[in-house]
Design an enzyme around this catalytic site. Structure first.
Site, PDB file in Angstrom:
ATOM      1  N   ASN B 387       9.470  -5.937  -0.841  1.00 42.71           N
ATOM      2  CA  ASN B 387      10.283  -7.049  -0.385  1.00 42.71           C
ATOM      3  C   ASN B 387      11.162  -7.588  -1.513  1.00 42.71           C
ATOM      4  OD1 ASN B 387      11.327  -9.377   0.710  1.00 42.71           O
ATOM      5  ND2 ASN B 387       9.438 -10.033   1.680  1.00 42.71           N
ATOM      6  N   ASP B 388      10.554  -8.246  -2.472  1.00 50.50           N
ATOM      7  CA  ASP B 388      11.349  -8.891  -3.513  1.00 50.50           C
ATOM      8  C   ASP B 388      12.199  -7.907  -4.314  1.00 50.50           C
ATOM      9  OD1 ASP B 388      10.244 -11.314  -2.796  1.00 50.50           O
ATOM     10  OD2 ASP B 388       8.514 -11.016  -4.105  1.00 50.50           O
ATOM     11  N   VAL B 389      11.687  -6.668  -4.497  1.00 53.32           N
ATOM     12  CA  VAL B 389      12.400  -5.720  -5.363  1.00 53.32           C
ATOM     13  C   VAL B 389      13.656  -5.163  -4.709  1.00 53.32           C
ATOM     14  CG1 VAL B 389      10.345  -5.060  -6.646  1.00 53.32           C
ATOM     15  CG2 VAL B 389      10.987  -3.765  -4.619  1.00 53.32           C
ATOM     16  N   VAL B 390      13.884  -5.477  -3.404  1.00 53.19           N
ATOM     17  CA  VAL B 390      15.124  -5.037  -2.765  1.00 53.19           C
ATOM     18  C   VAL B 390      15.932  -6.237  -2.262  1.00 53.19           C
ATOM     19  CG1 VAL B 390      14.286  -2.773  -2.066  1.00 53.19           C
ATOM     20  CG2 VAL B 390      13.919  -4.719  -0.561  1.00 53.19           C
ATOM     21  N   ALA B 428       7.099 -13.312  -4.276  1.00 52.88           N
ATOM     22  CA  ALA B 428       7.811 -14.386  -4.959  1.00 52.88           C
ATOM     23  C   ALA B 428       8.040 -15.564  -4.021  1.00 52.88           C
ATOM     24  CB  ALA B 428       9.145 -13.876  -5.484  1.00 52.88           C
TER      25      ALA B 428
END
Lengths: 100, 461
Positions: B387-390, B428
Site C-alpha cells: 500500500n504505502d510503497v506505491v 503508515a
C-alpha cells in the site's frame, strides 16, 4: 587493567571502523540475513555468562539459577541466530529449493 | 592456558569479521554465516573447556553444559519450525534473549562484587541499562510486528519515557561518582527495572511501519551492551564482537532509514503519524472494484507484468501460489518482473526471502531503482498486499506524512490491479490516491485465495 593506556582506545576505534567497513556495500536483498547474522554474533556475550557461572560459589543457589538462565538465553541467541540466518540464505540457493 | 584462550579469541574475532564481510555478498553469504558460527562455537567451546578444567566446582560445569546444550537444540528447533513470514519477529525475539543475558550478567556481578574500577563500575550499570532496554524493547517490537499491540501516541508517554531516561542516566552518573547511597545490588535492580520500563515506553509510540528500523537499532544496542560487558569482564572478544555489531548495526539502521527517506530522529520520536492524526478525516475514497475473471483476462492479455508484493502477501502465505501464477504467465510468453521496494514487508529483504522460498528465480526479482524509470512499459502492475510503497502521495502531496519517501511508480503502468483484504489504510495510516484512479481496479479478499482463483481462471484462457 582496562584503559590504563591508549591501546584500548585504538582497539575500540579500529573495531568501529571495521564494523562500518565490512557491511558498507551490502545490497538490500541481504539486509534481513545480515541483521540476523550480526544479532547472532552479539550473542558472544554468552562467553561472559559462562565465565561468571563457572566462578559462582556452589552454594549461591540464586546466582547459579540466574547464571544458568544467562547462559541459556545467550546460547539461544547464538544458535537461533545462526540457524535462522542459514535457513534464510539456503533459500537463495537454487539447489536446495525443497527445504522445509 | 590463558594465552591459548586469548589466541583462540583472536581467531574467532577474525572469523566474525570475515563472516560479516561474506554475509554482505550474495554469493558468499552462506559461507560467511558458517564461518562466523564456527568462530562462535570455537570461542564458546574453548572458554568452557579451559575454564572448566581449572575449576573444581562440578555443579557449575554441569549447569553450563546443560544450558548450552538445551539452548542450542531449542534454537535449532525454533528456527526450523517458525514460518518464513515470521522471520522479523524471530530476529527480534533472539535479540531480546541476548539483552536478557546481559541483564542477568549485570545483576550477578552486582551481587557478588563490592569494589570495581570506576570504568568497569560504569560499564556494568550502563550495560545493565542497555540490556534491559534491548530486552523489553525487542519483545514489544515483536508484539507490534504481529499486531498484538498497536501504537500509543499520547504525549504523556514521551514525557514519561524521557523522564525515565533522564532519571536512569542521573542514577548511573550519581552512582559512578559515589553520590548515591544504595548498595550495589539494590542499585542494579532499580536500574534494571527502569531499563525494562524505558524499553517499553521507547518503542510504544513508534509506528509499526518503522519496526524494522527499531529492531535494527535494538540489535545495535545489544552489540553495545556486549561491548560494555566486555569492558566489565576485561574480555577482548566480547569487546570486539560487541563493538563490531554495534557499529554495523547503526550503519544498517541508517541505511534502512535512507531507504524510507526518513531521519532516524523522526523515527525515534514517532513523528510519522503525529502530523497525520489531524488530517485523516478526509471523505470516503471512490474506487472501482474488480473481479477475478477480469483480472485474469488483464493478466493474460498483457505482454509485460510487474508484480509488486507487500506485507499482505506474507500474511496470506501467498508466495507459493504466486509462483504458480508466474509459471503460467511465463508459459504464455508474458514477461513477469517482481519489483521489490527496499522496505516492503516488515524488514528490508523480507520479500526477497519469501519469494526465494517459493522458488522464484533471483533474476526475476528487481529492486525498485532498477526499473522505476521504465514503469510505463508495463501493461499491468499487480499489487499484492502493498500500500504505502506505491502511494503517489509520497511524490505529489507535500502535506502527506509519507511525502518524500521513494515509491514504486506503479501508477505509471497502463493498468493497475490491487489485491487487498479491505479498504483499510496501510501501515503508515494514510489514504492511497492510487486506488482512486480510473485505471486502478481493486480485488478484495485474501491474497492467497484471490491468486488461486486467478490462476484457475488463467488456465482456461
Amino acid at each position: 587493567m582496562v584503559f590504563e593506556n591508549l591501546d584500548e582506545a585504538y582497539f575500540i576505534i579500529f573495531c568501529i571502523l571495521i564494523g562500518i567497513e565490512v557491511i558498507g556495500n551490502v545490497p538490500s536483498i541481504l539486509h534481513t540475513p545480515l541483521m540476523s547474522g550480526t544479532n547472532a554474533i552479539s550473542g558472544i556475550i554468552t562467553i561472559g555468562a559462562v565465565i561468571l557461572l563457572l566462578d559462582i560459589s556452589e552454594t549461591d543457589y540464586l546466582n547459579l539459577v540466574l547464571g544458568s538462565l544467562a547462559v541459556f538465553l545467550g546460547t539461544l541467541n547464538i544458535s537461533g541466530g545462526f540457524f535462522v540466518t542459514h535457513r534464510m540464505l539456503a533459500m537463495f540457493n537454487p539447489k536446495t529449493k525443497k527445504h522445509v | 592456558m590463558f594465552n591459548f584462550l586469548e589466541g583462540t579469541y583472536l581467531i574467532s574475532i577474525v572469523s566474525f569479521i570475515w563472516g560479516l564481510k561474506f554475509l554482505s555478498n550474495p554469493k558468499k553469504a552462506k559461507f560467511g554465516n558458517w564461518i562466523a558460527s564456527m568462530g562462535m562455537a570455537l570461542a564458546l567451546g574453548v572458554t568452557f573447556v579451559s575454564l572448566g578444567i581449572n575449576g573444581t566446582l562440578k555443579i557449575n560445569i554441569i549447569l553450563v553444559g546443560a544450558s548450552i546444550l538445551l539452548a542450542t537444540i531449542l534454537g535449532k528447533v525454533v528456527s526450523k519450525r517458525v514460518e518464513m513470514t515470521e522471520m522479523p519477529q524471530l530476529v527480534s525475539f533472539f535479540n531480546a534473549t541476548g539483552g536478557a543475558c546481559a541483564v542477568f550478567i549485570g545483576i550477578i556481578e552486582a551481587s557478588r562484587i563490592n569494589s570495581l574500577e570506576p570504568v568497569q563500575f560504569t560499564s556494568l550499570l550502563l550495560g545493565l541499562f542497555c540490556g534491559g532496554v534491548a530486552t523489553s524493547g525487542s519483545v514489544l517490537a515483536l508484539r507490534k510486528l504481529s499486531r498484538k499491540v498497536s501504537d500509543y501516541r499520547y504525549s504523556w508517554i514521551k514525557v514519561l519515557s524521557r523522564g525515565l531516561l533522564l532519571t536512569s542516566l542521573l542514577l548511573i552518573t550519581g552512582a559512578s561518582f559515589g553520590w548515591i547511597g544504595f548498595n550495589f545490588l539494590q542499585l542494579s535492580l532499580i536500574l534494571g527495572g527502569l531499563a525494562l520500563c524505558y524499553g517499553v515506553l521507547f518503542v510504544l509510540p513508534i509506528g509499526g511501519a518503522d519496526m524494522p528500523v527499531v529492531i535494527s537499532l535494538l540489535n545495535s544496542i545489544t552489540g553495545i551492551t556486549t561491548a560494555l560487558a566486555g569492558i566489565l569482564l576485561d574480555n577482548k572478544i566480547m569487546l570486539a564482537g560487541g563493538i563490531i555489531v554495534g557499529a554495523s548495526g547503526i550503519l544498517l539502521t541508517i541505511m534502512m532509514c535512507k531507504a524510507m527517506n526518513r531521519s532516524l530522529i523522526k523515527v525515534l520520536t514517532g513523528s510519522f503519524k503525529g502530523s497525520n492524526n489531524q488530517q485523516t478525516s478526509s471523505g470516503e475514497q471512490v474506487y472501482q472494484e474488480g473481479n477475478v475473471a477480469e483480472t485474469a483476462l488483464l493478466l493474460g492479455l498483457s505482454k509485460r507484468v510487474a508484480i509488486i508484493p507487500g506485507y499482505g502477501l506474507a500474511v496470506a502465505q501467498a508466495q507459493h501460489i504466486l509462483r504458480q501464477t508466474q509459471k503460467l504467465l511465463v508459459a504464455k510468453g508474458i514477461h513477469v518482473d517482481f519489483i521489490i521496494h527496499p522496505v516492503a514487508g516488515r524488514m528490508p529483504g523480507h520479500m526477497n526471502v519469501l519469494l526465494a522460498e517459493a522458488g522464484i528465480e533471483y533474476k526475476a526479482l528487481k529492486e525498485m531503482d532498477e526499473v522505476n524509470e521504465e514503469m510505463s512499459s508495463y501493461d499491468l502492475a499487480l499489487i499484492i498486499g502493498a500500500n504505502d510503497v506505491v502511494n503517489p502521495a509520497a511524490e505529489t502531496n507535500s502535506s502527506s506524512p509519507i511525502f518524500g519517501m521513494p515509491i514504486i511508480k506503479a501508477y505509471q503502468s497502463n493498468s493497475v490491479v490491487v489485491l487487498k483484504r479491505s479498504m483499510a489504510k496501510g501501515y503508515a495510516g494514510v489514504e492511497n490516491e492510487l486506488f482512486n484512479k480510473d485505471k486502478c481496479k481493486i480485488l478484495f479478499g485474501d491474497a492467497k485465495e484471490s491468486l488461486q482463483l486467478i490462476t484457475n481462471e488463467l488456465k482456461l484462457i
